[in-house]
Scaffold this motif. Structure first.
Motif, PDB file in Angstrom:
ATOM      1  N   GLY A  28      -5.181  -6.674  -3.966  1.00  0.00           N
ATOM      2  CA  GLY A  28      -3.790  -6.449  -3.583  1.00  0.00           C
ATOM      3  C   GLY A  28      -3.719  -6.105  -2.098  1.00  0.00           C
ATOM      4  N   ALA A  29      -2.557  -5.640  -1.677  1.00  0.00           N
ATOM      5  CA  ALA A  29      -2.292  -5.446  -0.250  1.00  0.00           C
ATOM      6  C   ALA A  29      -3.306  -4.527   0.446  1.00  0.00           C
ATOM      7  N   SER A  33      -5.433  -4.064   4.423  1.00  0.00           N
ATOM      8  CA  SER A  33      -4.878  -3.047   5.326  1.00  0.00           C
ATOM      9  C   SER A  33      -5.820  -2.711   6.485  1.00  0.00           C
ATOM     10  N   PHE A  40       2.698  -2.446   0.964  1.00  0.00           N
ATOM     11  CA  PHE A  40       4.114  -2.397   0.593  1.00  0.00           C
ATOM     12  C   PHE A  40       4.591  -0.985   0.277  1.00  0.00           C
ATOM     13  N   HIS A 124       0.924 -14.820  -5.824  1.00  0.00           N
ATOM     14  CA  HIS A 124       2.239 -14.692  -5.186  1.00  0.00           C
ATOM     15  C   HIS A 124       2.470 -15.746  -4.104  1.00  0.00           C
ATOM     16  N   PHE A 168      11.134 -11.840  -5.521  1.00  0.00           N
ATOM     17  CA  PHE A 168      11.479 -11.027  -6.690  1.00  0.00           C
ATOM     18  C   PHE A 168      12.375 -11.814  -7.630  1.00  0.00           C
ATOM     19  N   GLY A 194      -7.549  -2.462  -3.956  1.00  0.00           N
ATOM     20  CA  GLY A 194      -6.380  -2.311  -3.102  1.00  0.00           C
ATOM     21  C   GLY A 194      -5.045  -2.682  -3.705  1.00  0.00           C
ATOM     22  N   SER A 196      -1.689  -1.031  -6.061  1.00  0.00           N
ATOM     23  CA  SER A 196      -1.110   0.176  -6.652  1.00  0.00           C
ATOM     24  C   SER A 196      -0.908   0.009  -8.162  1.00  0.00           C
ATOM     25  N   ILE A 219     -11.550  -0.153  -6.481  1.00  0.00           N
ATOM     26  CA  ILE A 219     -11.785   0.350  -5.127  1.00  0.00           C
ATOM     27  C   ILE A 219     -10.423   0.632  -4.507  1.00  0.00           C
ATOM     28  N   ASN A 220     -10.151   1.894  -4.256  1.00  0.00           N
ATOM     29  CA  ASN A 220      -8.834   2.295  -3.747  1.00  0.00           C
ATOM     30  C   ASN A 220      -8.953   3.750  -3.281  1.00  0.00           C
ATOM     31  N   THR A 224      -4.680   5.489  -9.052  1.00  0.00           N
ATOM     32  CA  THR A 224      -3.646   4.586  -9.578  1.00  0.00           C
ATOM     33  C   THR A 224      -3.612   4.736 -11.105  1.00  0.00           C
ATOM     34  N   THR A 238     -12.252   2.997   0.879  1.00  0.00           N
ATOM     35  CA  THR A 238     -11.583   1.772   1.326  1.00  0.00           C
ATOM     36  C   THR A 238     -12.447   0.532   1.071  1.00  0.00           C
TER      37      THR A 238
HETATM   38  P1  OAD Z   1       0.929  -1.857  -2.681  1.00  0.00           P
HETATM   39  O1  OAD Z   1       1.420  -1.679  -1.288  1.00  0.00           O
HETATM   40  O2  OAD Z   1       1.853  -1.510  -3.788  1.00  0.00           O
HETATM   41  O3  OAD Z   1      -0.392  -0.995  -2.891  1.00  0.00           O
HETATM   42  C1  OAD Z   1      -1.457  -1.045  -1.986  1.00  0.00           C
HETATM   43  C2  OAD Z   1      -2.612  -0.269  -2.575  1.00  0.00           C
HETATM   44  O4  OAD Z   1      -3.727  -0.399  -1.714  1.00  0.00           O
HETATM   45  C3  OAD Z   1      -2.343   1.238  -2.722  1.00  0.00           C
HETATM   46  O5  OAD Z   1      -2.741   1.660  -4.022  1.00  0.00           O
HETATM   47  C4  OAD Z   1      -3.231   1.864  -1.649  1.00  0.00           C
HETATM   48  O6  OAD Z   1      -3.726   3.136  -2.035  1.00  0.00           O
HETATM   49  C5  OAD Z   1      -4.357   0.845  -1.559  1.00  0.00           C
HETATM   50  N1  OAD Z   1      -5.056   0.817  -0.267  1.00  0.00           N
HETATM   51  C6  OAD Z   1      -4.560   1.116   0.964  1.00  0.00           C
HETATM   52  N2  OAD Z   1      -5.495   0.932   1.900  1.00  0.00           N
HETATM   53  C7  OAD Z   1      -6.618   0.514   1.254  1.00  0.00           C
HETATM   54  C8  OAD Z   1      -7.922   0.132   1.682  1.00  0.00           C
HETATM   55  N3  OAD Z   1      -8.266   0.164   2.967  1.00  0.00           N
HETATM   56  N4  OAD Z   1      -8.823  -0.264   0.745  1.00  0.00           N
HETATM   57  C9  OAD Z   1      -8.471  -0.301  -0.571  1.00  0.00           C
HETATM   58  N5  OAD Z   1      -7.252   0.025  -1.027  1.00  0.00           N
HETATM   59  C10 OAD Z   1      -6.337   0.417  -0.133  1.00  0.00           C
HETATM   60  O7  OAD Z   1       0.400  -3.357  -2.788  1.00  0.00           O
HETATM   61  P2  OAD Z   1       0.182  -4.286  -4.083  1.00  0.00           P
HETATM   62  O8  OAD Z   1      -0.267  -3.493  -5.253  1.00  0.00           O
HETATM   63  O9  OAD Z   1      -0.645  -5.417  -3.650  1.00  0.00           O
HETATM   64  O10 OAD Z   1       4.948  -8.602  -4.166  1.00  0.00           O
HETATM   65  O11 OAD Z   1       1.670  -4.768  -4.322  1.00  0.00           O
HETATM   66  C11 OAD Z   1       1.909  -5.779  -5.207  1.00  0.00           C
HETATM   67  C12 OAD Z   1       3.111  -6.570  -4.822  1.00  0.00           C
HETATM   68  O12 OAD Z   1       4.209  -5.703  -4.498  1.00  0.00           O
HETATM   69  C13 OAD Z   1       2.973  -7.407  -3.560  1.00  0.00           C
HETATM   70  O13 OAD Z   1       2.255  -8.602  -3.754  1.00  0.00           O
HETATM   71  C14 OAD Z   1       4.402  -7.673  -3.203  1.00  0.00           C
HETATM   72  C15 OAD Z   1       4.959  -6.281  -3.379  1.00  0.00           C
HETATM   73  O14 OAD Z   1       6.302  -6.156  -3.636  1.00  0.00           O
HETATM   74  C16 OAD Z   1       5.868  -9.516  -3.800  1.00  0.00           C
HETATM   75  O15 OAD Z   1       6.305  -9.586  -2.664  1.00  0.00           O
HETATM   76  C17 OAD Z   1       6.295 -10.424  -4.908  1.00  0.00           C
END
Ligand code: OAD
Length: 253
Positions: A28-29, A33, A40, A124, A168, A194, A196, A219-220, A224, A238
């Motif tokens: 994920g995001a 990072s 997000f 996505h 969405f 990575g 949430s 890994i986070n 969560t 990370t």
């Molecule tokens: P989120 O922004 O919801 O969550 C990011 C996660 O990455 C969090 O749990 C952080 O703790 C973790 N994180 C941050 N830095 C990190 C690192 N260096 N290493 C590992 N983990 C780290 O992002 P997603 O879960 O990907 O959808 O969100 C899912 C979807 O929500 C996205 O694809 C997007 C958004 O709305 C759409 O746009 C359809």
């Protein structure tokens, strides 16, 4: 819950990676990072500044196309300029040592592919192209700087273009979804990096694996909903630091 005690949990995870025959990785995001892509929902997350529905929905694009396209222009530019971090190259090593293993991602930034990771299943979509919001049938166009000369960019039919990412309320690409569920149902180890864990259906993939008794390595840096589940090994750090450590234990170097 298996809290990170860095040394022994990393070696436990490394043993699991070494033993796995059909491991699948889901990102994920947070994976991006440390390369500079904003998440997000984190402290600096996009959804702290904007409502998701305003920027990432068809209604949002129709209502305020200039604002939405400014946002995509910034994101695209950032992604083009950014480089994959060491965690991506650790995944490349795992793929080349174990044979190509598919990787499932919610990310649209193309960084996995830029690092050389193969068989990326993009749940996505991808920031690379745009198509007619009214589905006029014209082929999708590549997202280049020229596209942004006049905002909002328009299709040859005159309608506004929309990015080819999942917005969405939209269905996920069918084939990507089918493969992701099949992998969750057949892998012998899943690594979740990575995310949430709040956006379905990606959030359900590790649950499917856990229900079959398959272990999940998370890994986070944050806790969560996945972290406390039985069968999850949660490495609270990370992606850019933990993945290279795992690879070092398994493959040396
Ligand atoms: P989120 O922004 O919801 O969550 C990011 C996660 O990455 C969090 O749990 C952080 O703790 C973790 N994180 C941050 N830095 C990190 C690192 N260096 N290493 C590992 N983990 C780290 O992002 P997603 O879960 O990907 O959808 O969100 C899912 C979807 O929500 C996205 O694809 C997007 C958004 O709305 C759409 O746009 C359809």
């Amino acid at each position: 819950m298996n809290e990170l005690q860095p040394g022994n949990l990393i070696s436990e995870a490394a043993d699991m990676v070494e033993a796995a025959r059909s491991m699948v990785v889901s990102t994920g995001a947070g994976m991006s990072s440390e390369s500079g892509v904003r998440t997000f929902r984190g402290e600096d997350g996009f959804w702290r500044e904007h409502r998701a529905e305003d920027l990432a929905s068809i209604e949002g694009i129709r209502k305020n196309p200039e604002l939405v396209w400014e946002w995509y222009r910034e994101r695209l530019k950032a992604c083009e300029e950014l480089e994959p971090h060491a965690g991506y190259y650790a995944l490349v090593t795992i793929q080349s040592e174990k044979g190509i293993l598919p990787l499932i991602t919610q990310n649209v930034d193309g960084l996995h592919q830029k690092a050389g990771i193969e068989d990326v299943i993009e749940l996505h979509g991808n920031l690379g192209s745009a198509s007619c919001i009214d589905r006029c049938g014209a082929p999708s166009v590549e997202m280049t700087e020229e596209l942004f000369e006049e905002l909002p960019p328009r299709c040859s039919c005159g309608s506004i273009l929309r990015p080819d990412v999942v917005l969405f309320g939209e269905q996920l690409p069918e084939e990507a979804l089918r493969r992701a569920f099949h992998l969750a149902d057949s892998c012998d180890l899943m690594m979740v990096i990575g995310t949430s864990m709040v956006v379905y259906p990606a959030s359900s993939l590790p649950l499917i694996a856990l229900q079959r008794g398959v272990k999940v390595i998370e890994i986070n840096p944050e806790v969560t909903p996945l972290s406390s589940l039985d069968g999850t090994i949660s490495l609270h750090g990370t992606a850019g630091s933990i993945l290279p450590e795992i690879v070092k234990v398994v493959y040396g170097g």
